[in-house]
Enzyme design. Sequence first.
Site, PDB file in Angstrom:
ATOM      1  N   GLY A  21       0.851  -1.187   0.000  1.00 15.36           N
ATOM      2  CA  GLY A  21       0.000   0.000   0.000  1.00 15.36           C
ATOM      3  C   GLY A  21       0.882   1.231   0.000  1.00 15.36           C
ATOM      4  O   GLY A  21       2.109   1.122   0.063  1.00 15.36           O
ATOM      5  N   PRO A  22       0.270   2.411  -0.053  1.00 14.53           N
ATOM      6  CA  PRO A  22       1.056   3.640  -0.052  1.00 14.53           C
ATOM      7  C   PRO A  22       1.609   3.931   1.346  1.00 14.53           C
ATOM      8  O   PRO A  22       1.304   3.194   2.296  1.00 14.53           O
ATOM      9  CB  PRO A  22       0.027   4.709  -0.456  1.00 14.53           C
ATOM     10  CG  PRO A  22      -1.262   4.176   0.088  1.00 14.53           C
ATOM     11  CD  PRO A  22      -1.175   2.675  -0.070  1.00 14.53           C
ATOM     12  N   GLY A  26      -0.693   2.088   7.172  1.00 15.86           N
ATOM     13  CA  GLY A  26      -0.751   1.153   8.303  1.00 15.86           C
ATOM     14  C   GLY A  26      -0.062  -0.173   8.017  1.00 15.86           C
ATOM     15  O   GLY A  26      -0.332  -1.170   8.688  1.00 15.86           O
ATOM     16  N   THR A  28       3.220  -1.004   8.445  1.00 14.91           N
ATOM     17  CA  THR A  28       4.080  -1.400   9.572  1.00 14.91           C
ATOM     18  C   THR A  28       3.225  -1.769  10.780  1.00 14.91           C
ATOM     19  O   THR A  28       3.532  -2.737  11.494  1.00 14.91           O
ATOM     20  CB  THR A  28       5.066  -0.253   9.917  1.00 14.91           C
ATOM     21  OG1 THR A  28       5.793   0.075   8.739  1.00 14.91           O
ATOM     22  CG2 THR A  28       6.030  -0.667  11.006  1.00 14.91           C
ATOM     23  N   GLU A  99       9.873  -2.321   5.172  1.00 13.68           N
ATOM     24  CA  GLU A  99      10.532  -1.562   4.093  1.00 13.68           C
ATOM     25  C   GLU A  99      11.102  -2.512   3.035  1.00 13.68           C
ATOM     26  O   GLU A  99      12.236  -2.350   2.561  1.00 13.68           O
ATOM     27  CB  GLU A  99      11.654  -0.667   4.655  1.00 13.68           C
ATOM     28  CG  GLU A  99      11.245   0.263   5.766  1.00 13.68           C
ATOM     29  CD  GLU A  99      10.223   1.309   5.345  1.00 13.68           C
ATOM     30  OE1 GLU A  99       9.959   1.440   4.131  1.00 13.68           O
ATOM     31  OE2 GLU A  99       9.664   1.970   6.230  1.00 13.68           O
ATOM     32  N   TYR A 130       6.859   6.880  -5.909  1.00 14.78           N
ATOM     33  CA  TYR A 130       6.078   8.125  -6.024  1.00 14.78           C
ATOM     34  C   TYR A 130       5.594   8.367  -7.454  1.00 14.78           C
ATOM     35  O   TYR A 130       4.701   9.188  -7.671  1.00 14.78           O
ATOM     36  CB  TYR A 130       6.897   9.322  -5.515  1.00 14.78           C
ATOM     37  CG  TYR A 130       7.979   9.779  -6.449  1.00 14.78           C
ATOM     38  CD1 TYR A 130       9.143   9.045  -6.633  1.00 14.78           C
ATOM     39  CD2 TYR A 130       7.838  10.965  -7.184  1.00 14.78           C
ATOM     40  CE1 TYR A 130      10.141   9.458  -7.495  1.00 14.78           C
ATOM     41  CE2 TYR A 130       8.834  11.391  -8.051  1.00 14.78           C
ATOM     42  CZ  TYR A 130       9.987  10.627  -8.208  1.00 14.78           C
ATOM     43  OH  TYR A 130      10.971  11.040  -9.074  1.00 14.78           O
ATOM     44  N   TYR A 183       6.493  13.279   1.814  1.00 15.44           N
ATOM     45  CA  TYR A 183       5.447  12.505   1.133  1.00 15.44           C
ATOM     46  C   TYR A 183       4.080  12.745   1.753  1.00 15.44           C
ATOM     47  O   TYR A 183       3.969  13.062   2.934  1.00 15.44           O
ATOM     48  CB  TYR A 183       5.753  11.004   1.244  1.00 15.44           C
ATOM     49  CG  TYR A 183       7.041  10.590   0.572  1.00 15.44           C
ATOM     50  CD1 TYR A 183       7.101  10.372  -0.805  1.00 15.44           C
ATOM     51  CD2 TYR A 183       8.210  10.422   1.329  1.00 15.44           C
ATOM     52  CE1 TYR A 183       8.290   9.986  -1.406  1.00 15.44           C
ATOM     53  CE2 TYR A 183       9.399  10.028   0.721  1.00 15.44           C
ATOM     54  CZ  TYR A 183       9.431   9.810  -0.639  1.00 15.44           C
ATOM     55  OH  TYR A 183      10.607   9.428  -1.246  1.00 15.44           O
ATOM     56  N   CYS A 187      -5.507  10.384  -3.033  1.00 12.91           N
ATOM     57  CA  CYS A 187      -6.436   9.597  -3.855  1.00 12.91           C
ATOM     58  C   CYS A 187      -6.028   9.741  -5.331  1.00 12.91           C
ATOM     59  O   CYS A 187      -5.160  10.542  -5.670  1.00 12.91           O
ATOM     60  CB  CYS A 187      -7.861  10.099  -3.641  1.00 12.91           C
ATOM     61  SG  CYS A 187      -8.098  11.779  -4.229  1.00 12.91           S
TER      62      CYS A 187
HETATM   63  N1  LIG Z   1       0.486  12.275   7.147  1.00 14.37           N
HETATM   64  C1  LIG Z   1      -0.140  11.189   7.623  1.00 14.37           C
HETATM   65  N2  LIG Z   1      -1.159  10.668   6.930  1.00 14.37           N
HETATM   66  C2  LIG Z   1      -1.802   9.571   7.383  1.00 14.37           C
HETATM   67  N3  LIG Z   1      -1.467   8.905   8.524  1.00 14.37           N
HETATM   68  C3  LIG Z   1      -0.460   9.384   9.256  1.00 14.37           C
HETATM   69  C4  LIG Z   1       0.241  10.543   8.846  1.00 14.37           C
HETATM   70  N4  LIG Z   1       1.189  10.776   9.785  1.00 14.37           N
HETATM   71  C5  LIG Z   1       1.083   9.803  10.717  1.00 14.37           C
HETATM   72  N5  LIG Z   1       0.076   8.974  10.425  1.00 14.37           N
HETATM   73  C6  LIG Z   1      -0.268   7.798  11.244  1.00 14.37           C
HETATM   74  O1  LIG Z   1       0.454   6.702  10.716  1.00 14.37           O
HETATM   75  C7  LIG Z   1      -0.287   5.508  10.925  1.00 14.37           C
HETATM   76  C8  LIG Z   1       0.224   4.415  10.011  1.00 14.37           C
HETATM   77  O2  LIG Z   1       1.586   4.189  10.331  1.00 14.37           O
HETATM   78  P1  LIG Z   1       2.409   3.010   9.686  1.00 14.37           P
HETATM   79  O3  LIG Z   1       1.844   1.694  10.129  1.00 14.37           O
HETATM   80  O4  LIG Z   1       3.847   3.270  10.026  1.00 14.37           O
HETATM   81  O5  LIG Z   1       2.142   3.191   8.125  1.00 14.37           O
HETATM   82  P2  LIG Z   1       2.979   2.675   6.855  1.00 14.37           P
HETATM   83  O6  LIG Z   1       3.930   1.612   7.320  1.00 14.37           O
HETATM   84  O7  LIG Z   1       1.950   2.147   5.888  1.00 14.37           O
HETATM   85  O8  LIG Z   1       3.675   3.878   6.289  1.00 14.37           O
HETATM   86  C9  LIG Z   1      -1.698   5.945  10.664  1.00 14.37           C
HETATM   87  O9  LIG Z   1      -2.605   5.074  11.297  1.00 14.37           O
HETATM   88  C10 LIG Z   1      -1.730   7.353  11.277  1.00 14.37           C
HETATM   89  O10 LIG Z   1      -2.095   7.272  12.632  1.00 14.37           O
HETATM   90  C1  LIG Z   2       7.032   6.705  -2.257  1.00 15.25           C
HETATM   91  C2  LIG Z   2       8.492   6.543  -1.971  1.00 15.25           C
HETATM   92  C3  LIG Z   2       8.930   6.319  -0.670  1.00 15.25           C
HETATM   93  N1  LIG Z   2      10.240   6.156  -0.412  1.00 15.25           N
HETATM   94  C4  LIG Z   2      10.700   5.945   0.975  1.00 15.25           C
HETATM   95  C5  LIG Z   2      10.178   6.932   1.967  1.00 15.25           C
HETATM   96  C6  LIG Z   2      10.196   6.166   3.258  1.00 15.25           C
HETATM   97  O1  LIG Z   2      11.513   6.277   3.809  1.00 15.25           O
HETATM   98  C7  LIG Z   2       9.926   4.724   2.813  1.00 15.25           C
HETATM   99  C8  LIG Z   2       8.480   4.291   3.000  1.00 15.25           C
HETATM  100  O2  LIG Z   2       8.156   4.199   4.350  1.00 15.25           O
HETATM  101  P1  LIG Z   2       6.694   3.747   4.899  1.00 15.25           P
HETATM  102  O3  LIG Z   2       7.022   2.866   6.070  1.00 15.25           O
HETATM  103  O4  LIG Z   2       5.978   3.014   3.818  1.00 15.25           O
HETATM  104  O5  LIG Z   2       5.998   4.983   5.324  1.00 15.25           O
HETATM  105  O6  LIG Z   2      10.234   4.686   1.419  1.00 15.25           O
HETATM  106  C9  LIG Z   2      11.177   6.204  -1.440  1.00 15.25           C
HETATM  107  O7  LIG Z   2      12.385   6.024  -1.206  1.00 15.25           O
HETATM  108  N2  LIG Z   2      10.747   6.437  -2.718  1.00 15.25           N
HETATM  109  C10 LIG Z   2       9.440   6.597  -3.021  1.00 15.25           C
HETATM  110  O8  LIG Z   2       9.107   6.804  -4.229  1.00 15.25           O
END
Ligand SMILES: Nc1ncnc2c1ncn2[C@@H]1O[C@H](COP(=O)(O)OP(=O)(O)O)[C@@H](O)[C@H]1O
Ligand SMILES: Cc1cn([C@H]2C[C@H](O)[C@@H](COP(=O)(O)O)O2)c(=O)[nH]c1=O
Length: 193
Positions: A21-22, A26, A28, A99, A130, A183, A187
């Site tokens: 997912g993006p 959620g 992690t 990651e 991205y 980032y 949508c």
């Molecule tokens: N800019 C943001 N947009 C959406 N959620 C965010 C943002 N900043 C922090 N969060 C929090 O991050 C949580 C998800 O964290 P995480 O599990 O680390 O996501 P992922 O691993 O997919 O990047 C969301 O449930 C929300 O509480």
């Molecule tokens: C979209 C995108 C992301 N990344 C990097 C940015 C963050 O360090 C991780 C993603 O972390 P998350 O746990 O999923 O929030 O990836 C990147 O290097 N290049 C990209 O295009």
Amino acid sequence: MAPPPADVADARTGEVHVIVGPMFAGKTTALLRRVNTEAGSGRKVAMIKSSKDNRYATDAVVTHDGTKFPCWALPDLASFKLNYGPQAYQQLDVIGIDEAQFFGDLYEFCCQAADLDGKIIVIAGLDGDYLRRSFGSVLDIIPIADTVTKLTSRCELCGKRAIFTLRKVDETQTELIGGSDVYMPVCRQHYIS
Ligand SMILES: Nc1ncnc2c1ncn2[C@@H]1O[C@H](COP(=O)(O)OP(=O)(O)O)[C@@H](O)[C@H]1O
Ligand SMILES: Cc1cn([C@H]2C[C@H](O)[C@@H](COP(=O)(O)O)O2)c(=O)[nH]c1=O
């Protein structure tokens, strides 16, 4: 009917579970929930993340809202067995990988760990970068996965379901470590506009 040979009867069957997912979807959080559940059932677990991403901590996987789990931060997955210790590796039941897009040897590691070593592998990573291009080897492991879960976030501009990650800065390299400073989840409509 004759019982199966001992080596077959004792062999543990591995599994591969993929969470994509993006950013901010959620992934992690879901990975930690799964690994904590496995640990709570008495299974031996280990967590790995890429050493490229040291945003929140070097020795822990950390969600965007601060939940932590101790981990091995490694440049590649091939080095895990050696670092963890071959004997300790044998005792392991579950390996979490966060990651995953940063690990070039993801496919080889999963085949070995799940098919041959009987480990349950739970992987979280970005399916797309991205520019919405396939990111690293994450999509390569779909054919060997037991389950694939695609999570979504909330579009930061309108609150609708977010499926893409928009980069807010001008840098164009594929790999650019960052959080909400760099980032945001969006949508489809706000990605293209
Ligand atoms: N800019 C943001 N947009 C959406 N959620 C965010 C943002 N900043 C922090 N969060 C929090 O991050 C949580 C998800 O964290 P995480 O599990 O680390 O996501 P992922 O691993 O997919 O990047 C969301 O449930 C929300 O509480
Ligand atoms: C979209 C995108 C992301 N990344 C990097 C940015 C963050 O360090 C991780 C993603 O972390 P998350 O746990 O999923 O929030 O990836 C990147 O290097 N290049 C990209 O295009």
